[in-house]
Design an enzyme around this catalytic site. Structure first.
Site, PDB file in Angstrom:
ATOM      1  N   VAL A  53       0.858  -1.179   0.000  1.00  0.00           N
ATOM      2  CA  VAL A  53       0.000   0.000   0.000  1.00  0.00           C
ATOM      3  C   VAL A  53       0.903   1.241   0.000  1.00  0.00           C
ATOM      4  O   VAL A  53       1.590   1.497   0.981  1.00  0.00           O
ATOM      5  CB  VAL A  53      -0.915   0.018   1.243  1.00  0.00           C
ATOM      6  CG1 VAL A  53      -1.737   1.297   1.274  1.00  0.00           C
ATOM      7  CG2 VAL A  53      -1.836  -1.187   1.236  1.00  0.00           C
ATOM      8  N   PRO A  54       0.926   1.969  -1.093  1.00  0.00           N
ATOM      9  CA  PRO A  54       1.848   3.113  -1.230  1.00  0.00           C
ATOM     10  C   PRO A  54       1.414   4.291  -0.382  1.00  0.00           C
ATOM     11  O   PRO A  54       0.914   5.290  -0.890  1.00  0.00           O
ATOM     12  CB  PRO A  54       1.790   3.435  -2.720  1.00  0.00           C
ATOM     13  CG  PRO A  54       0.418   3.000  -3.140  1.00  0.00           C
ATOM     14  CD  PRO A  54       0.064   1.812  -2.279  1.00  0.00           C
ATOM     15  N   CYS A  55       1.642   4.194   0.909  1.00  0.00           N
ATOM     16  CA  CYS A  55       1.195   5.247   1.811  1.00  0.00           C
ATOM     17  C   CYS A  55       2.010   6.527   1.616  1.00  0.00           C
ATOM     18  O   CYS A  55       1.610   7.583   2.103  1.00  0.00           O
ATOM     19  CB  CYS A  55       1.286   4.782   3.263  1.00  0.00           C
ATOM     20  SG  CYS A  55       2.804   3.909   3.665  1.00  0.00           S
ATOM     21  N   HIS A  56       3.113   6.434   0.901  1.00  0.00           N
ATOM     22  CA  HIS A  56       3.913   7.646   0.683  1.00  0.00           C
ATOM     23  C   HIS A  56       3.287   8.536  -0.379  1.00  0.00           C
ATOM     24  O   HIS A  56       3.726   9.654  -0.580  1.00  0.00           O
ATOM     25  CB  HIS A  56       5.339   7.262   0.287  1.00  0.00           C
ATOM     26  CG  HIS A  56       5.422   6.484  -0.981  1.00  0.00           C
ATOM     27  ND1 HIS A  56       5.310   5.100  -1.022  1.00  0.00           N
ATOM     28  CD2 HIS A  56       5.595   6.881  -2.264  1.00  0.00           C
ATOM     29  CE1 HIS A  56       5.415   4.710  -2.278  1.00  0.00           C
ATOM     30  NE2 HIS A  56       5.587   5.749  -3.057  1.00  0.00           N
TER      31      HIS A  56
END
Length: 107
Positions: A53-56
């Site tokens: 999950v690309p939380c950045h």
DNA sequence: TCACTATATCAGC
DNA sequence: GCTGATATAGTGA
């Protein structure tokens, strides 16, 4: 800790953010029909699916960077900007340079 | 119920 | 342009 349906919704929405784009907590909250962007931030903070999950790719609605892995500053937080820069998203003094890079998850 | 939080918005300076 | 106070929803103790 076990994740709730709410957090599952958040992760599902974050996962579909295209590479090279970013979104905001507010838009993300609206996409999952939530009135509180802070709850979204908490869900991402406990993100057990990193980096799947690309939380950045999630920033604040005012186009500032926000936080990353519980840090609002420091080398770990700086890594968030570095990852985004590698994808073509640039920041100047912690503020997103091109607002057109913001992706709307509702669309 | 209380106290947090990777936010948003507004008032005051 | 900056600091702070407040709103609001979810979560854990």
């Amino acid at each position: 800790m076990q994740i709730s349906d709410f957090q599952e919704r958040v992760y599902r929405a974050v996962r579909r953010i295209p590479k090279g784009r970013v979104t905001t907590y507010k838009l993300l909250a609206a996409a999952i029909d939530c009135q509180s962007p802070r709850a979204v931030g908490q869900a991402l903070r406990h993100n057990p699916f990193a980096p799947e999950v690309p939380c950045h790719r999630v920033i604040r609605a005012d186009l500032t960077v926000g936080g990353f892995m519980g840090e609002r500053q420091g080398p770990v937080w700086r890594r968030k900007i570095d990852l985004l820069r590698r994808e073509g998203v640039f920041f100047r003094r912690g503020v997103l340079t091109d607002a057109a890079r913001v992706y709307n998850p509702i669309l």
